[in-house]
Enzyme design. Structure first.
Site, PDB file in Angstrom:
ATOM      1  N   LYS A 112      41.719  47.331  53.578  1.00 54.33           N
ATOM      2  CA  LYS A 112      42.296  46.097  54.123  1.00 54.33           C
ATOM      3  C   LYS A 112      43.679  45.819  53.521  1.00 54.33           C
ATOM      4  CE  LYS A 112      38.927  43.346  52.775  1.00 54.33           C
ATOM      5  NZ  LYS A 112      38.026  44.288  52.094  1.00 54.33           N
ATOM      6  N   ARG A 154      35.395  35.232  53.742  1.00 50.68           N
ATOM      7  CA  ARG A 154      34.347  36.153  53.304  1.00 50.68           C
ATOM      8  C   ARG A 154      32.963  35.558  53.498  1.00 50.68           C
ATOM      9  NH1 ARG A 154      37.714  39.202  49.508  1.00 50.68           N
ATOM     10  NH2 ARG A 154      36.647  41.007  48.658  1.00 50.68           N
ATOM     11  N   ARG A 171      41.009  54.298  43.566  1.00 49.12           N
ATOM     12  CA  ARG A 171      41.901  53.179  43.883  1.00 49.12           C
ATOM     13  C   ARG A 171      42.707  52.732  42.655  1.00 49.12           C
ATOM     14  NH1 ARG A 171      40.390  47.926  47.232  1.00 49.12           N
ATOM     15  NH2 ARG A 171      38.920  47.368  45.604  1.00 49.12           N
ATOM     16  N   ARG A 189      41.364  48.556  38.843  1.00 48.71           N
ATOM     17  CA  ARG A 189      40.847  47.199  38.766  1.00 48.71           C
ATOM     18  C   ARG A 189      39.562  47.162  37.954  1.00 48.71           C
ATOM     19  NH1 ARG A 189      40.911  44.695  44.755  1.00 48.71           N
ATOM     20  NH2 ARG A 189      38.880  44.006  44.014  1.00 48.71           N
ATOM     21  N   ARG A 219      29.357  44.378  44.701  1.00 47.21           N
ATOM     22  CA  ARG A 219      30.281  43.853  45.719  1.00 47.21           C
ATOM     23  C   ARG A 219      29.842  44.269  47.120  1.00 47.21           C
ATOM     24  NH1 ARG A 219      35.637  46.131  43.701  1.00 47.21           N
ATOM     25  NH2 ARG A 219      36.548  45.052  45.473  1.00 47.21           N
TER      26      ARG A 219
HETATM   27  P1  AMP Z   1      39.480  41.642  46.825  1.00 46.28           P
HETATM   28  O1  AMP Z   1      40.755  41.921  46.131  1.00 46.28           O
HETATM   29  O2  AMP Z   1      39.685  41.066  48.213  1.00 46.28           O
HETATM   30  O3  AMP Z   1      38.539  42.821  46.832  1.00 46.28           O
HETATM   31  O4  AMP Z   1      38.739  40.488  45.988  1.00 46.28           O
HETATM   32  C1  AMP Z   1      38.344  40.700  44.657  1.00 46.28           C
HETATM   33  C2  AMP Z   1      37.356  39.630  44.234  1.00 46.28           C
HETATM   34  O5  AMP Z   1      37.972  38.342  44.369  1.00 46.28           O
HETATM   35  C3  AMP Z   1      36.090  39.559  45.076  1.00 46.28           C
HETATM   36  O6  AMP Z   1      35.102  40.468  44.647  1.00 46.28           O
HETATM   37  C4  AMP Z   1      35.686  38.099  44.846  1.00 46.28           C
HETATM   38  O7  AMP Z   1      35.099  37.932  43.573  1.00 46.28           O
HETATM   39  C5  AMP Z   1      37.024  37.372  44.822  1.00 46.28           C
HETATM   40  N1  AMP Z   1      37.446  36.932  46.169  1.00 46.28           N
HETATM   41  C6  AMP Z   1      38.539  37.339  46.872  1.00 46.28           C
HETATM   42  N2  AMP Z   1      38.612  36.714  48.042  1.00 46.28           N
HETATM   43  C7  AMP Z   1      37.528  35.904  48.119  1.00 46.28           C
HETATM   44  C8  AMP Z   1      37.020  35.021  49.100  1.00 46.28           C
HETATM   45  N3  AMP Z   1      37.649  34.834  50.270  1.00 46.28           N
HETATM   46  N4  AMP Z   1      35.869  34.353  48.817  1.00 46.28           N
HETATM   47  C9  AMP Z   1      35.243  34.498  47.653  1.00 46.28           C
HETATM   48  N5  AMP Z   1      35.644  35.336  46.692  1.00 46.28           N
HETATM   49  C10 AMP Z   1      36.789  36.031  46.903  1.00 46.28           C
END
Ligand code: AMP
Length: 212
Positions: free
Chosen positions: A13, A88, A123, A156, A167
């Protein structure tokens, strides 16, 4: 044009959002990047979010809805934006509707679980600007250095195999129902992820009927 990119962690994404953002000249809003920046800066939101993120769990809806409301009101979003990693949950999608944010299309990136686990181990993200790379599929021009800002590329903390499994479980339970939610609204466009980022971009542009 407001676009949503849906998909499991590791589907690409972030990478696709960056490409589309340049092509369509609208900003990407990545809640993950906003939260990681908040953690780096030690803000109250960052302090609240960190333990959820480290455990691979979702940050509470009200925190996300607060962040996104502020960000979408900014001047640079007035022409539209690409939402990467938000919504999400159904509650977050309903909050966007309640706020009157028009969504033009939702691109759901389909990818196998096996491929996700393979990708996540390779990644890397930029510690400064958040750009994403993959040592195999999307390598930077110079190893360990961000093409965009020269920052250091790091793995990360939530990309460890155990956290990735958590996740994925959260994705299936909380986020996958959004596929049906947006399908009901006639907004869903499904795209099978290709082996190259260019291949996936071409398919996305195709379902959005945008010329490459
Ligand atoms: P990402 O970088 O999009 O994979 O997000 C990393 C982490 O941030 C996720 O595993 C969640 O803990 C948190 N996170 C990011 N976006 C959201 C969202 N829209 N709702 C809830 N948690 C989020």
């Amino acid at each position: 044009m407001n676009l949503i990119l849906l998909g499991a962690p590791g589907a690409g994404k972030g990478t696709q959002a960056e490409i589309l953002s340049k092509k369509l000249d609208i900003p990407t809003i990545s809640t993950g990047n906003i939260l990681r920046a908040a953690i780096r800066n030690g803000t109250p939101v960052g302090l609240r979010a960190k333990s959820f993120m480290d455990a691979g769990q979702l940050v509470p809806d009200e925190v996300i809805i607060g962040i996104i409301g502020e960000r979408l009101a900014a001047e640079d979003c007035q022409k539209g934006c690409i939402l990467d990693g938000m919504p999400r949950t159904i509650a977050q999608a309903e909050a966007l509707e309640k706020a009157g944010i028009p969504i033009h299309a939702v691109v759901a990136l389909d990818i196998s679980e096996e491929e996700i686990l393979r990708r996540m181990s390779g990644r890397r993200v930029c510690a400064s600007c958040g750009s994403s790379y993959n040592v195999e599929a999307v390598p930077p021009r110079v190893e360990g250095i961000c093409d965009n800002c020269g920052g250091e590329l790091i793995q990360r903390e939530d990309d460890t195999p155990e956290t990735v499994k958590a996740r994925l479980a959260v994705y299936h339970k909380e986020t996958e129902p959004l596929v049906g939610f947006y399908d009901q609204r006639g907004l869903l466009r499904r795209v099978e992820v290709s082996s190259t980022k260019e291949g996936t971009t071409a398919k996305i542009l195709d379902v959005l009927t945008i010329k490459a």
